[in-house]
Design a protein around this motif. Structure first.
Motif, short mmCIF file in Angstrom:
data_model
loop_
_atom_site.label_atom_id
_atom_site.label_comp_id
_atom_site.label_asym_id
_atom_site.label_seq_id
_atom_site.Cartn_x
_atom_site.Cartn_y
_atom_site.Cartn_z
N GLU A 421 -1.85 -6.79 -4.86
CA GLU A 421 -0.67 -7.25 -5.42
C GLU A 421 0.47 -6.35 -5.24
O GLU A 421 1.10 -6.45 -4.66
CB GLU A 421 -0.26 -8.63 -6.62
N ASP A 422 -0.22 -5.19 -5.59
CA ASP A 422 0.86 -3.67 -6.11
C ASP A 422 1.10 -3.65 -4.66
O ASP A 422 2.10 -2.63 -5.15
CB ASP A 422 -0.43 -2.65 -6.86
N SER A 423 0.19 -3.45 -3.36
CA SER A 423 0.35 -3.20 -2.67
C SER A 423 1.90 -4.11 -1.90
O SER A 423 2.53 -3.15 -0.87
CB SER A 423 -0.71 -3.38 -1.14
N LEU A 424 2.19 -4.89 -2.35
CA LEU A 424 3.19 -5.56 -1.84
C LEU A 424 4.39 -5.88 -2.51
O LEU A 424 5.34 -6.17 -2.32
CB LEU A 424 2.81 -7.67 -1.50
N SER A 425 4.12 -5.38 -3.28
CA SER A 425 5.64 -5.47 -4.42
C SER A 425 6.73 -4.43 -4.35
O SER A 425 7.95 -4.58 -4.64
CB SER A 425 4.72 -4.23 -6.44
N CYS A 426 6.62 -3.31 -3.39
CA CYS A 426 7.83 -2.56 -2.78
C CYS A 426 8.54 -3.89 -1.79
O CYS A 426 9.22 -3.53 -1.28
CB CYS A 426 7.43 -2.14 -2.56
N TYR A 551 12.01 -1.63 7.76
CA TYR A 551 10.72 -0.98 8.24
C TYR A 551 9.34 -0.12 7.68
O TYR A 551 8.61 -0.09 7.91
CB TYR A 551 11.08 -0.68 9.84
N GLN A 552 10.64 0.94 7.07
CA GLN A 552 9.99 2.26 5.94
C GLN A 552 8.99 1.17 5.44
O GLN A 552 7.87 1.69 5.05
CB GLN A 552 10.43 3.40 5.76
N SER A 553 9.10 0.34 4.57
CA SER A 553 8.61 -0.73 3.69
C SER A 553 7.24 -0.97 4.52
O SER A 553 5.93 -0.96 3.42
CB SER A 553 9.28 -1.80 2.65
N PHE A 554 7.27 -1.93 5.70
CA PHE A 554 5.91 -2.03 6.25
C PHE A 554 5.37 -0.99 6.36
O PHE A 554 3.88 -1.40 6.46
CB PHE A 554 6.84 -3.14 7.24
N GLN A 555 5.61 -0.22 7.38
CA GLN A 555 5.06 1.19 7.38
C GLN A 555 4.21 1.63 6.07
O GLN A 555 2.77 1.82 6.35
CB GLN A 555 5.19 2.10 8.05
N ALA A 556 4.95 1.76 5.42
CA ALA A 556 3.96 2.40 3.63
C ALA A 556 3.16 1.29 3.58
O ALA A 556 1.63 2.09 3.17
CB ALA A 556 5.13 2.58 3.00
N VAL A 557 3.35 -0.27 3.80
CA VAL A 557 1.93 -0.78 3.26
C VAL A 557 0.94 -0.93 3.57
O VAL A 557 -0.43 -1.32 3.54
CB VAL A 557 2.70 -2.30 2.78
#
Length: 653
Positions: A421-426, A551-557
């Motif tokens: 859940e933490d990895s998707l919080s952003c 896109y940057q958020s997706f990359q980070a996850v």
């Protein structure tokens, strides 16, 4: 069902129809027919994963046209399989034919009438957003559609030949002649020019008793009745010049001499040669059952559509998400789609099989026999409106305890997808499920997705669909040769997304359901892959800062997920045995069934675990473990090849 050749027969004698200016009326719509008609007739993509945004626009335009003419639509969809399996042979043959067409489409890059995987979901989501009343039956919807049209004395919109047999007071409006995209105006009012068919007009034209139409359909043969009568042919009774319709015209001419169905059946069996008494009895039984399919049941849809409720024990329709669950409990199987791809490749649905196995474990948590008996006692239909399905779903078919906390349901979903859940919080709530699916797909897809495919997918999720068409025309467009490998990989992603959405529904929507038409476009991601491979670089964002941030958020996850999995894989190599995926889910599954910590709940929890073992979940879900072991052995034998694969396939960002 369907009577083969009947539509062609009526179209060959157009005088049976009458021209109408349709407006200011209720209209019961055969949803499956409309879905196929809209998608195929306007030349939308079939081979590259779908044009969902354009399809959404078509649905919007169709509904807008109806409302301009003050037509109130009520859409009814087919659902799962008949519990008696009386149509199983027909369905199996259709499935084989669809697989063949999907292979032909992949090889020749031709349109073979293959529906992209997520089209039906887009159809339902769009109608729901437009507040169009929608119901989905457990089995075939024809009889429920006809019963409602009879009750309301309004026409049916369909292309199904069975509606040429049902006795409908206001008749049938064939979809092929329903010119919704060419509205006409009479003063201040608009109307849709179309054709109207009635059984009375048909019977007058062919001089047949109207009560014999179901007899005609049974003798002609449909999906339930297959007469194997050797060399006998009804064409011998047809008038000269009948041509391709001679079989049905001959049968109609022969039927003119009868008034009662039983007399016609017995006479027909007499024409079919020297049959044994057992064979005659078998054929007569099949014919009577085939005729009964056209006897309409009491209307159960009226109250459902008008008041959003139903009478207990009535054969009411399902919400759009639950018929699959009933298929699993009653028939222990689930129908899958057939995306365009080479037949020699492994099924694209193999990658999503562990997710389906989690659904099986949840559904059978109270025991296979108990769950099946519950449904058989209340067969044939259950109901709920689309607006209330989220709250009712988990309290009935799923057997989940109603007091389960949303956080626990979310945990089961995320553990199935192997993300935190933490990895998707952003991420925005609407994008958490598709990104979690992407992480799951990266781990499971075979072969592992190349960097260009991941980038194309993330770019598509970030930028949304291409600009929506503003014109009412959607011409056939030339298509680039299909890259079968790219198509197979994205087919796997769509399969993962579809099953994850179903699992999310089953768990009571712990994550918001994404709007597919604004999330994924198959033609777009294929184009992005091609551009990145040919040009090397791609800058699709322009000045859209929101897309850049997404896109940057997706990359980070994804980067975080890849790092965690790489670390876990390294630690696993140091252990003698890698834990099975089903074991990872066991704690959360037990928490769902142990909320009250009493003896009954404990028994139910252990039953859930036993069911998983009975179904062979551990063996099936450990395929990945065996594959990884084999992969590690291969890497040890050829470290240079392993290093190149690592750089090419997993240096994702």
């Amino acid at each position: 069902m369907g009577v083969q050749g009947l539509t062609s027969l009526v179209d060959a004698h157009r005088r049976i129809y009458r021209d109408v200016q349709f407006r200011e009326s209720r209209l019961v719509i055969d949803g499956c027919n409309l879905l196929y008609k809209l998608y195929f007739d306007f030349g939308l993509d079939q081979n590259h994963g779908g044009e969902y945004a354009t399809f959404e626009v078509l649905i919007e335009k169709f509904v807008k046209a109806l409302r301009e003419c003050r037509i109130s639509p009520y859409v009814v969809l087919d659902g799962g399989s008949d519990y008696t399996d009386k149509k199983l042979q027909t369905l199996t043959l259709r499935a084989k034919n669809r697989i063949k067409k999907a292979h032909q489409a992949a090889e020749g890059n031709q349109r073979e009438g293959v529906l992209p995987q997520l089209v039906k979901l887009v159809f339902k989501q769009t109608l729901d957003r437009l507040e169009v009343p929608l119901a989905q039956c457990y089995g075939e919807a024809d009889r429920e559609i006809a019963a409602l049209a009879r009750e309301w004395r309004c026409p049916v919109l369909s292309q199904d030949s069975d509606f040429y047999i049902f006795d409908l007071p206001a008749g049938l409006l064939p979809l092929s002649d329903f010119r919704w995209d060419a509205l006409k105006h009479s003063g201040s009012r608009s109307y849709i020019p179309c054709k109207n068919y009635t059984t009375s007009s048909f019977c007058i034209f062919f001089s047949v008793q109207q009560q014999l139409l179901p007899t005609f359909a049974a003798l002609a043969g449909n999906d339930y009745v297959k007469l194997r009568i050797g060399s006998f042919s009804w064409a011998q009774f047809a008038p000269e010049g009948s041509g391709a319709t001679s079989r049905l015209e001959g049968l109609l001419c022969w039927l003119r001499g009868f008034c009662r169905p039983q007399e016609a059946f017995e006479a027909a069996l007499g024409l079919m040669g020297d049959l044994s008494s057992e064979r005659k009895a078998e054929l007569l039984k099949d014919l009577c059952l085939g005729m009964e399919e056209y006897q309409l049941p009491p209307c159960s849809l009226k109250k459902f559509f008008i008041h959003g409720s139903y009478d207990k024990g009535s054969k009411c329709p399902l919400s759009s998400s639950r018929w699959r669950l009933l298929d699993l409990l009653l028939l222990q199987r689930m129908s899958l789609t057939f995306p365009v791809g080479h037949a020699h490749l492994p099924s694209a649905h193999l990658v999503s099989r562990p997710l389906r196995q989690v659904m099986y474990g949840l559904l059978l948590g109270g025991g296979r026999q108990a769950g099946t008996q519950q449904l058989q006692n209340n067969y044939n239909y259950t109901t709920t409106t689309t607006t209330t399905q989220q709250t009712e779903l988990h309290n009935t078919t799923t057997k989940l305890p109603p007091q389960a906390e949303p956080s626990q349901r979310l945990q089961v979903l995320l553990e199935a997808l192997q993300v935190t859940e933490d990895s998707l919080s952003c991420l925005p709530p609407q994008l958490r499920l598709p990104v979690a699916v992407t992480c799951y797909w990266l781990q499971r897809a075979q072969p592992p997705p190349e960097k260009e495919l991941l980038d194309a997918l993330l770019l598509g999720l970030s930028t949304g669909p291409p600009p929506r068409p503003t014109e009412g025309k959607y011409p056939l467009r030339p298509e680039r040769q299909l890259d079968v490998g790219v198509a197979h990989t994205f087919n796997q992603w769509q399969s993962c997304l579809m099953v994850s959405i179903q699992l999310n529904q089953l768990l009571g929507f712990p994550l918001p359901e994404p709007q597919i038409s604004r999330l994924y476009e198959g033609t777009l991601v294929h184009q992005l892959v091609h551009q990145m491979r040919s040009e090397g670089k791609l800058r699709p964002f322009g000045k859209n800062s929101l897309s850049v941030k997404l896109y940057q958020s997706f990359q980070a996850v994804v980067q975080q997920f890849h790092t965690q999995k790489a670390t876990a894989s390294s630690e696993t190599q140091k252990t003698a045995q890698q834990p099975r995926p089903v074991d990872d889910l066991t704690p959360s599954l037990q928490r769902l069934f142990l909320l009250n910590k009493d003896e009954e709940a404990a028994t139910e929890a252990s039953c859930s675990v036993r069911v998983q073992e009975d179904l062979g979940l551990g063996n099936l879900m450990s395929v990945r473990t065996r594959y990884r072991t084999k992969e590690r052995n291969n890497r040890c034998r050829n470290p240079e090849l392993a290093r190149k694969e690592e750089c090419r396939g997993w240096d994702l960002l």
